[in-house]
Design an enzyme around this catalytic site. Structure first.
Site, PDB file in Angstrom:
ATOM      1  N   ASN A 318       0.844  -1.265   0.037  1.00 50.07           N
ATOM      2  CA  ASN A 318       0.036  -0.114  -0.096  1.00 50.07           C
ATOM      3  C   ASN A 318       0.815   1.274  -0.005  1.00 50.07           C
ATOM      4  OD1 ASN A 318      -2.481   1.599  -0.104  1.00 50.07           O
ATOM      5  ND2 ASN A 318      -3.252   0.815   1.857  1.00 50.07           N
ATOM      6  N   HIS A 349      -8.542   3.602   8.227  1.00 53.23           N
ATOM      7  CA  HIS A 349      -8.877   2.291   7.732  1.00 53.23           C
ATOM      8  C   HIS A 349     -10.524   1.765   8.257  1.00 53.23           C
ATOM      9  CE1 HIS A 349      -4.707   1.179   6.704  1.00 53.23           C
ATOM     10  NE2 HIS A 349      -5.446   0.122   5.846  1.00 53.23           N
TER      11      HIS A 349
END
EC number: 2.3.1.-
Length: 495
Positions: A318, A349
């Protein structure tokens, strides 16, 4: 999930059409902005229904905040609003509508839009308020010197290439692409003088797109065949915990978490291919003259699977989110930047407790891994044979540590997460604490080359690569001359 895949395949075809018929040499930036935005909103509406209005609302209010607050403090207000709006949407989705839902949901694209809103707010603050000498080289290069129009802002946030799965890109990179200035290269002469040259040929992304689509196909095949036979939940199965030996349990832990990664490989690589198909993502040529289409790539699979340190894994997983965390949090934190960065990552998140357990465990693992590396590694690098043994051992330890850390991220809830950790007697938590008590942890200074482990490879590995290839494409803004902009990017990559 089917809607998501169908929309991404449609976006891929649209990207090819966009590059062919709306190329910057044939079409004005205004038309390219309008088409990219309308296609993006159409895909969002098709995939998420009227929940797609959240994307427009979040972007619109953030733009209004930028206009009325002013450049001195807008980055703070935009950051709080965008992250707060995302969190409210995540809370309602998770605790009101469907807890544990793994299918595509509207909060996923909002996570990317939140990154873009906050990144741009900080870049405008850097470019229009802060003094040039107070900026780091990367901040100076990414700084935006004029307020974007509403159309440019919506196009950046909601374009069809990245609205569903990203990845994040800088505003200047995106505007450079839309305006057709992505292929200007800089070459350094042997005597050290900078010589700006312009590449007239529009490099083709076809090979890069084909390679990435092949990776997508293999990842999807692996996910549909192997992943379901190795469920992560089996790690907390009562019979398995009672009968399996410790080596077997740790081996299954590793293979089950490895099998959970291909779905991310598929989604992120497909998103990268879509951007490349539209002509976005070009990053110059390597030392052999081969085109590089990894400007906004989100992962490096080989480095992930063969990571020999916790840092190496984070650097290659990521990537664009790690860059975002570095730019908006780590570089600007006044105390405990690593801890603040992990907390922000957890909030971004979502609201599942498992996310917070994972990132709090990640803080311990990161600090312990850095302490071991700083105090031990130099004893094992002199002899190639010894270093090979050291690399094998650290690879095994890293893969187990990563798997141990991210189990709550997959299980989501507190009870199964603590069931897993208690079945392991919190062994790696305790080991990390003991390591931090035994080994001194060297302080790292901001701005130095030894950033804490959340720092991606953007500022270190690219230095070696660009010294070899001696060129890079320019990211630009309208207020700079072409030569100044290219020099800016080259100096930032050398950071």
């Amino acid at each position: 999930q089917v809607n998501f895949v169908v929309c991404q395949l449609f976006a891929l075809l649209a990207a090819i059409w966009f590059r062919t018929y709306l190329h910057s040499s044939k079409t004005s930036p205004f038309v390219r902005h309008v088409v990219a935005t309308l296609l993006g909103l159409y895909l969002a509406l098709f995939c998420f229904g009227w929940y797609a209005l959240h994307f427009v609302i979040q972007s619109g209010i953030s733009y209004y905040i930028m206009i009325i607050i002013g450049v001195e403090n807008m980055h703070k207000y935009c950051f709080v609003f965008a992250l707060g709006y995302l969190t409210v949407c995540q809370i309602t989705r998770v605790y009101i509508f469907d807890y544990g839902q793994y299918s595509a949901d509207f909060s996923g694209p909002m996570m990317i839009i939140t990154q873009k809103i906050t990144s741009l707010a900080f870049e405008i603050h850097d470019g229009m308020f802060r003094k040039n000498e107070d900026l780091t080289p990367s901040q100076r290069c990414l700084a935006v010197r004029r307020m974007p129009s509403l159309l440019e802002y919506l196009s950046y946030n909601c374009n069809f290439m990245g609205i569903l799965a990203g990845p994040l890109c800088s505003y200047k990179d995106y505007i450079t692409f839309i305006e057709g200035r992505s292929y200007q290269l800089q070459q350094s002469e042997a005597n050290g003088k900078e010589d700006t040259k312009y590449e007239q040929t529009d490099p083709s992304p076809n090979i890069a797109v084909a390679q990435k689509l092949l990776i997508c196909g293999l990842s999807l095949l692996f996910h549909m065949t192997i992943t379901k036979t190795l469920p992560v939940e089996y790690n907390i199965d009562d019979n398995f915990r009672a009968t399996a030996a410790w080596p077997v349990r740790f081996f299954y832990l590793y293979v089950s978490l490895m099998a959970a990664r291909p779905k991310y490989y598929f989604a992120w690589t497909l998103a990268d291919a879509i951007n490349n198909a539209a002509g976005f993502g070009f990053r110059g040529y390597d030392k052999n003259g081969v085109t590089r289409w990894d400007l906004i790539s989100n992962l490096r699979i080989q480095q992930i699977e063969f990571s020999t340190s916790f840092k190496m894994f984070l650097d290659n997983w990521n990537i664009q989110t790690a860059l975002w965390l570095k730019r908006v949090c780590y570089e600007r934190a006044t105390f405990s930047p690593t801890i603040q960065t992990f907390i922000l990552s957890a909030i971004w998140h979502g609201v599942y407790p498992g996310y917070y357990l994972t990132f709090l465990t990640g803080v311990l693992m990161t600090l312990a891994a850095r302490a071991i590396r700083n105090n031990i590694r130099h004893y094992f690098v002199e002899s190639p044979a010894v270093k090979l043994c050291y690399d094998i051992i650290t690879w095994m330890a890293t893969q187990v540590a990563i798997s141990y850390t991210v189990v709550p991220f997959v299980l989501l809830s507190v009870k199964p997460s603590f069931t897993f950790y208690s079945s392991c007697y919190f062994c790696l938590h305790i080991s990390s604490i003991l390591v931090l008590l035994v080994f001194p942890l060297k302080r790292t200074q901001k701005g130095s080359k030894k950033h804490e482990s959340i720092q991606p490879v953007w500022s270190k590995k690219l230095e070696e690569e660009n010294l070899l290839q001696n060129n890079s494409y320019s990211t630009t803004n309208n207020s700079f001359s072409q030569k100044q902009e290219i020099t800016c990017r080259y100096q930032a990559l050398k950071q």
